[in-house]
Design an enzyme around this catalytic site. Structure first.
Site, PDB file in Angstrom:
ATOM      1  N   HIS A   1     -24.656  14.862 -49.624  1.00  0.00           N
ATOM      2  CA  HIS A   1     -23.310  14.958 -49.053  1.00  0.00           C
ATOM      3  C   HIS A   1     -22.996  16.410 -48.706  1.00  0.00           C
ATOM      4  O   HIS A   1     -23.324  17.322 -49.471  1.00  0.00           O
ATOM      5  CB  HIS A   1     -22.296  14.420 -50.068  1.00  0.00           C
TER       6      HIS A   1
ATOM      7  N   CYS B   1     -20.052  13.597 -42.509  1.00  0.00           N
ATOM      8  CA  CYS B   1     -19.717  14.724 -43.393  1.00  0.00           C
ATOM      9  C   CYS B   1     -20.384  16.008 -42.923  1.00  0.00           C
ATOM     10  O   CYS B   1     -19.811  17.093 -43.021  1.00  0.00           O
ATOM     11  CB  CYS B   1     -20.108  14.415 -44.833  1.00  0.00           C
TER      12      CYS B   1
ATOM     13  N   ASN C   1     -13.505  18.436 -49.528  1.00  0.00           N
ATOM     14  CA  ASN C   1     -14.243  17.239 -49.132  1.00  0.00           C
ATOM     15  C   ASN C   1     -13.646  16.701 -47.840  1.00  0.00           C
ATOM     16  O   ASN C   1     -12.666  17.249 -47.311  1.00  0.00           O
ATOM     17  CB  ASN C   1     -14.171  16.200 -50.258  1.00  0.00           C
TER      18      ASN C   1
END
Length: 318
Positions: free
Chosen positions: A266, A129, A286
């Protein structure tokens, strides 16, 4: 009950997304797999969804329910996806930060409307990520400056960013520092495609076409989200680190509660904001594929530093 989704398809985001991740910490590939365990996790998720949806809310509030992560127990989801820590050092002094001009800002703004944001991607089983967020920012800033919008290579950052752990985790700040110090040129994704696993770094000659960054700025906007909005308007989409513990069950609406772990875990990309309704919110891209959330996006309330969204914010300059 036979789960409709195979186990491997569930592992589509960060097993160790950020921070002090080490190769020995990888657990996703050895996690016990069984249909019985998945079915038990699914039954528990139904109770969890009822609880999460029981809080007083308006029509725009977040909705939680069955998605691709419903066959994981919360503790499994946290260990596989959210068990790492962001790398907060080195701290970047205020004098290194690009000043943000004072301006009024509109009720709604989204860089997607300018056609300068690439499509949502999926990390699959790679805990990258941190790389997806950084590369997404570079792509957009290039397009804002008039260059063609194209997918740049996330795999290049995963393989070559020596101060991170590739698919086993990393930090956006560390990746930006690496890009800035080395002046590595990011090549097109078609030239260095995503493999969802660590590989040997492929080097390109200096004459090869690509994009290098000129600099970046890191901010703490935890009590200054209006300033954060001005930074978004001025610099382009922003890389942020969030507490995504409640995002396991997210289906849509505006996230206002349930970010309860108290720590960032994240990395995502903010592309815009909307203040036209009763609850203003950030528009957050995302990297769990476009079947998650709102076509791959989440809406997170502006104000109050929900999910720690304003604690660690980075802008990229190319």
């Amino acid at each position: 009950m036979e789960p409709p989704w195979p186990w491997l398809w569930l592992l589509c985001c960060c097993e160790l997304c950020l921070g002090d991740a080490r190769p020995s910490a990888t657990v996703a590939r050895t996690w016990p797999r069984s249909r019985e365990r998945e079915a038990a996790a699914f039954r528990e998720s139904l109770n969890r969804h009822r609880y999460l949806n029981s809080f007083p809310h308006e029509n725009s509030s977040a909705i939680y329910g069955i998605n691709q992560f419903s066959y994981l127990f919360p503790e499994d989801f946290k260990v596989i996806y959210l068990s790492s820590r962001p790398a907060w050092s080195p701290r970047y002094p205020a004098e290194r930060q690009m000043p943000i001009p004072n301006m009024s800002f509109p009720l709604r703004f989204d860089w997607r409307d300018k056609h300068v944001v690439t499509q949502v991607r999926s990390q699959q089983m790679c805990g990258g990520c941190w790389a997806f967020s950084v590369v997404g920012a570079v792509e957009s800033v290039c397009a804002i400056q008039g260059k063609p919008l194209e997918d740049l290579s996330v795999q290049q950052v995963i393989d070559c960013s020596f101060n991170n752990y590739g698919c086993r985790g990393g930090s956006p700040l560390s990746a930006l520092s690496w890009l800035n110090k080395t002046q590595v040129k990011l090549v097109a994704d078609s030239e260095y495609p995503f493999k969802a696993e660590n590989g040997l770094c492929h080097y390109f000659p200096g004459s090869h076409s690509g994009v290098s960054i000129k600099d970046f700025s890191a901010y703490d906007f935890s009590e200054q989200e209006d300033e954060m909005a001005k930074a978004l308007l001025t610099f382009g989409p922003l890389v942020v680190i969030v507490d995504a513990v409640s995002w396991q069950d997210y289906l849509g609406g505006i996230i206002q509660h349930h970010c309860s772990s108290g720590e960032a875990n994240h990395a995502v990309l903010i592309t815009g904001f909307d203040r036209t309704g009763n609850i203003p919110y950030w528009i957050v891209r995302n990297s769990w594929g476009d079947s998650w959330g709102i076509e791959g996006y989440a809406h997170v309330k502006m104000g109050g530093n929900v999910c720690g969204i304003a604690d660690s914010v980075s802008a990229v300059f190319v």
